[in-house]
Enzyme design. Structure first.
Site, PDB file in Angstrom:
ATOM      1  N   SER A  12     123.235 -42.691  -4.620  1.00 14.84           N
ATOM      2  CA  SER A  12     122.162 -42.548  -4.057  1.00 14.84           C
ATOM      3  C   SER A  12     121.779 -43.072  -2.354  1.00 14.84           C
ATOM      4  CB  SER A  12     120.895 -42.314  -4.821  1.00 14.84           C
ATOM      5  OG  SER A  12     119.828 -41.427  -4.296  1.00 14.84           O
ATOM      6  N   ASP A  45     123.549 -31.447  -8.657  1.00 12.05           N
ATOM      7  CA  ASP A  45     122.472 -32.387  -8.103  1.00 12.05           C
ATOM      8  C   ASP A  45     121.836 -31.595  -7.099  1.00 12.05           C
ATOM      9  OD1 ASP A  45     121.234 -34.471  -6.779  1.00 12.05           O
ATOM     10  OD2 ASP A  45     122.976 -35.874  -6.685  1.00 12.05           O
ATOM     11  N   HIS A  60     121.731 -35.916 -10.676  1.00 14.24           N
ATOM     12  CA  HIS A  60     121.861 -37.112  -9.943  1.00 14.24           C
ATOM     13  C   HIS A  60     122.064 -38.286 -10.635  1.00 14.24           C
ATOM     14  CE1 HIS A  60     121.039 -38.994  -5.969  1.00 14.24           C
ATOM     15  NE2 HIS A  60     120.069 -39.811  -6.282  1.00 14.24           N
TER      16      HIS A  60
END
Length: 763
Positions: A349, A469, A499
């Site tokens: 991320s 995601d 994610h």
């Protein structure tokens, strides 16, 4: 379990023999196969003084225990070899398998035993995964096969866990960056947490650039969240102009100061277990949060190259090109004399995003990035096609909200006292520049777009990304992966999760592949390792991964949408609008089943299709007003087995990342029956129907023809499947929630769906 082994390197028999003997295995290529196997098995049970006992507890076949077999005159057969091998890898007869041959086929067993080649088979067996997710060799070393001596040892091109993680150096230094983001007249210092083994070797470094690691301000974050309800703005027609410019750091001269050691220690920092895996194998770990975080100086600039420069300065320090101080007094320098200067960045991320951004600076010493679920353009994270578009699961968030979350200096009361007033002015300016009112691209967002700088990348790039995601959407990896110069070595692992991390999944040897790659790039192993460019998780079967040549096929299949005209009513009754606004998951559920305001089209699939790339809707549309949101989703619809998007725990604490160090769970995506799976989706402001930089008027009740490109994916459809295409206006998870009275009409006869097809499949 199925084997998908990408990390194994076939070795000449002389090298395999040498490496086996270095580990203490009494095996030579001249030995008879059966004797070599017995010596191997007895060494496996090195923690037993009497190795007859564990051999007595294994079987050679379903009628004979292993000790009896070794004491007999019976020859070694392939079936016996495989039955023994499966047990050494943790598979239990009568529980996991009752027929060896059938089970080998079921799990795609990677080892091929041939008579007279036992040494090669045992060599391969050691680096194959057990059911627990560890290789057989990693498991043996974790139990003490060879000494933990703080020296490098290699097997099959992989560094082994022989560095002592019970006695580590944990120190803090403050790197001087070429920045003054808070404009206090001093260059910003960047706090660096270092964890390294005690060794005489110069160490390569695993660096995690994480704005979260010094703490997060959840209270400030929640106060800053935006209300999603409101009217879609009508924008004046214009063309947007932006300029790509290189970041210009401030001069950061060296200073004549004494050289000493760090003055600050720490006991714990939230680790990334892949870093821990490499720590035990002779890689230093460093965690850096960058400007505007607790312990560092400056303000949180959120995604621009000033923030990136604060991390780059740390890599420069590891290479002797910038300086670090032992404290905020700035009166004593610390030299990274323990470091080789070679760096691999890691994390998911925001952390992976900084890996990508750092690569686009071309910084010397950055050899590899492992960027997981990484952003390649911050506009594409918080906006889409001229619309505010919240990341999946986080309606109301924006970049200035993230700034509040990560500006952890305000968690230190002294820093708050001295700097908060100035910081609030800075934050207000940032909020204005991101231009939430229009949702348009501008210079602020362009300065946070790493794609125009992809030509500077030199590091080997490894990406992982979930095709489910909807937080950091698949377009991010698609764009950066395809923007990299041909001279850059690149690899992508694409899975069907959301994610999430994937390094501890049972079905793929990701950790071992990264070990092989990094041992070559950063530890000098001449591996000639060939890792496929793109490794994709096959959605049509459980635990199957395959290699592909590219992400994005140029072959197209066209599907008709219909022959009539259909309408989308943007307006909902007040109670229904409030219900959807309160819980966007309710909206998604009812949208998928055709209960929300949407055009719902079910397209029967008449051929097998292997989708690879961006699905595009070619549409003819008109709006009853001079504005309009168009949202779309394409589903694989109808009950069948599909992957869930969050991995489940198969075995808690099964994986040992060293020698009883940093244990973690073995996981895998469940493959179960489900009603539908989102293949792709997208949102579009009809004023941006031509492109992102062109804003056009929408003439009410006049037809517009345009292409609407959705998020990229790789997905297999089979003949007989159903594609459900959903066209609607407001998306209660992502877009502004506009409940005004307007209607969109779609001429299906003049519209179609274009699907990129892998290798002409389905054409």
């Amino acid at each position: 379990m199925k084997y998908n082994q990408f990390s194994f390197i076939p070795r000449p028999i002389a090298i395999a023999e040498q490496e086996l003997q270095a580990l203490g295995f009494d095996i030579t290529h001249q030995q008879a196969d059966k004797k070599a196997l017995e010596n191997f098995c007895r060494k496996i049970f090195f923690n037993y003084k009497d190795t007859d006992y564990p051999l007595h507890q294994l079987i050679a076949d379903f009628e004979t225990d292993l000790l009896t077999f070794f004491n007999s005159e019976r020859p070694l057969t392939a079936d016996i070899f495989y039955t023994i091998s499966l047990q050494l890898l943790g598979f239990i007869p009568h529980v996991d398998f009752t027929n060896t041959t059938d089970f080998l086929e079921k799990i795609a067993f990677p080892i091929n035993y041939q008579k007279g080649h036992i040494l090669e088979a045992l060599y391969h067996l050691l680096v194959s995964r057990q059911k627990s997710g560890m290789t057989l060799l990693d498991d043996l070393i974790s139990k003490g096969l060879i000494p933990v001596d703080n020296n490098y040892h290699f097997f099959n091109g992989k560094s082994l866990a022989t560095f002592d993680t019970t006695d580590l150096i944990r120190e803090v230094v403050y790197v001087q960056s070429p920045l003054d983001t808070d404009q206090d007249g001093q260059l910003d210092l960047i706090k660096v947490n270092i964890i390294r083994p005690k060794t005489s070797h110069q160490l390569p470094t695993m660096m995690t650039a994480s704005p979260y690691h010094q703490g997060t301000n959840v209270v400030a974050n929640d106060k800053k969240l935006y209300k999603m309800e409101g009217d879609l703005a009508v924008k004046p027609a214009r063309t947007i102009n932006v300029e790509t410019r290189d970041f210009e750091p401030l001069a950061a001269p060296d200073v004549d100061l004494p050289i000493g050691e760090s003055e600050e220690r720490f006991n714990f920092i939230d680790p990334y277990t892949l870093n821990d895996y490499f720590l035990a194998r002779g890689f230093a770990n460093i965690y850096v949060s960058g400007v505007g975080t607790a312990g560092s100086d400056g303000f949180m600039t959120s995604g621009d190259y000033a923030q990136v420069e604060s991390f780059k300065a740390v890599i420069d320090w590891l290479n002797g090109k910038s300086i670090a101080f032992s404290s905020h007094r700035r009166d004593q320098k610390v030299v990274a004399d323990w470091a080789s200067g070679l760096v691999c960045t890691t994390g998911k991320s925001y952390l992976g995003t900084m890996s990508t951004a750092l690569a686009t600076t071309g910084v010397e010493g950055l050899k590899v990035i492992i960027a997981e679920s990484a952003i390649s353009s911050w506009y594409d994270y918080y906006r889409e096609n001229g619309l505010v578009c919240s990341p999946g699961g986080y309606p109301g968030e924006d970049l200035d909200v993230l700034t509040e979350l990560t500006y952890s200096r305000n968690l230190l009361p002294g820093d708050y006292l001295r700097n908060n007033a100035h910081y609030q002015e800075f934050l207000d300016e940032q909020s204005a520049q991101l231009d939430r009112a229009s949702g348009d691209y501008n210079q602020f967002w362009h300065d946070r777009n790493y794609l125009p700088h992809a030509d500077k990348v030199k590091a080997t790039c490894v990406f992982t990304h979930g095709l489910q995601d909807w937080n950091v959407k698949p377009r991010h990896i698609f764009n950066i992966f395809n923007a990299l110069p041909d001279t850059v070595e690149k690899h992508a692992f694409l899975h069907h999760g959301e994610h999430v991390y994937m390094h501890n999944w049972q079905s793929i040897d990701f950790r071992e592949s990264m070990n092989t790659l990094l041992s070559e790039k950063m530890l000098g192993q001449d591996n000639h390792f060939v890792l496929p460019t793109l490794i994709w998780q096959d959605n049509s079967q459980e635990q199957a991964w395959t290699s592909l040549a590219e992400f994005g096929s140029s072959n197209q299949a066209t599907l008709a949408l219909g022959t009539d005209q259909k309408i989308i009513d943007n307006h909902y009754a007040k109670a229904e609008f409030e219900r959807y606004s309160k819980n966007f998951r309710t909206f998604k559920s009812e949208l998928f089943t055709g209960k929300a305001n949407a055009i719902c089209l079910d397209l029967p699939i008449k051929n097998d299709y292997h989708i690879n790339g961006q699905i595009t809707l070619h549409l003819t549309v008109k709006s009853s007003e001079n504005k309009g949101i168009l949202s779309a989703q394409v589903l694989d619809y109808g009950e069948k087995k599909r992957f869930k998007d969050v991995p489940s725990v198969l075995d808690l604490y099964a994986i040992d990342n060293g020698c009883n160090f940093s244990r973690e769970a073995l996981k895998e995506l469940p493959f179960t029956k489900a009603k539908e799976r989102v293949i792709t989706k997208g949102v579009l402001n009809l004023q941006n129907r031509t492109d992102l930089l062109t804003i056009e008027d929408i003439p009410a009740n006049e037809w517009m023809t345009f292409d609407f490109t959705l998020q990229p994916s790789i997905y297999k459809l089979e003949k007989g499947d159903t594609l459900r295409v959903l066209l609607y206006t407001t998306d209660f998870e992502h877009t502004i929630r506009d409940n005004s009275n307007y209607i969109l009409t779609v001429d299906l006869d003049k519209s179609n769906l274009e699907i990129p097809i892998e290798n002409n499949v389905g054409l």
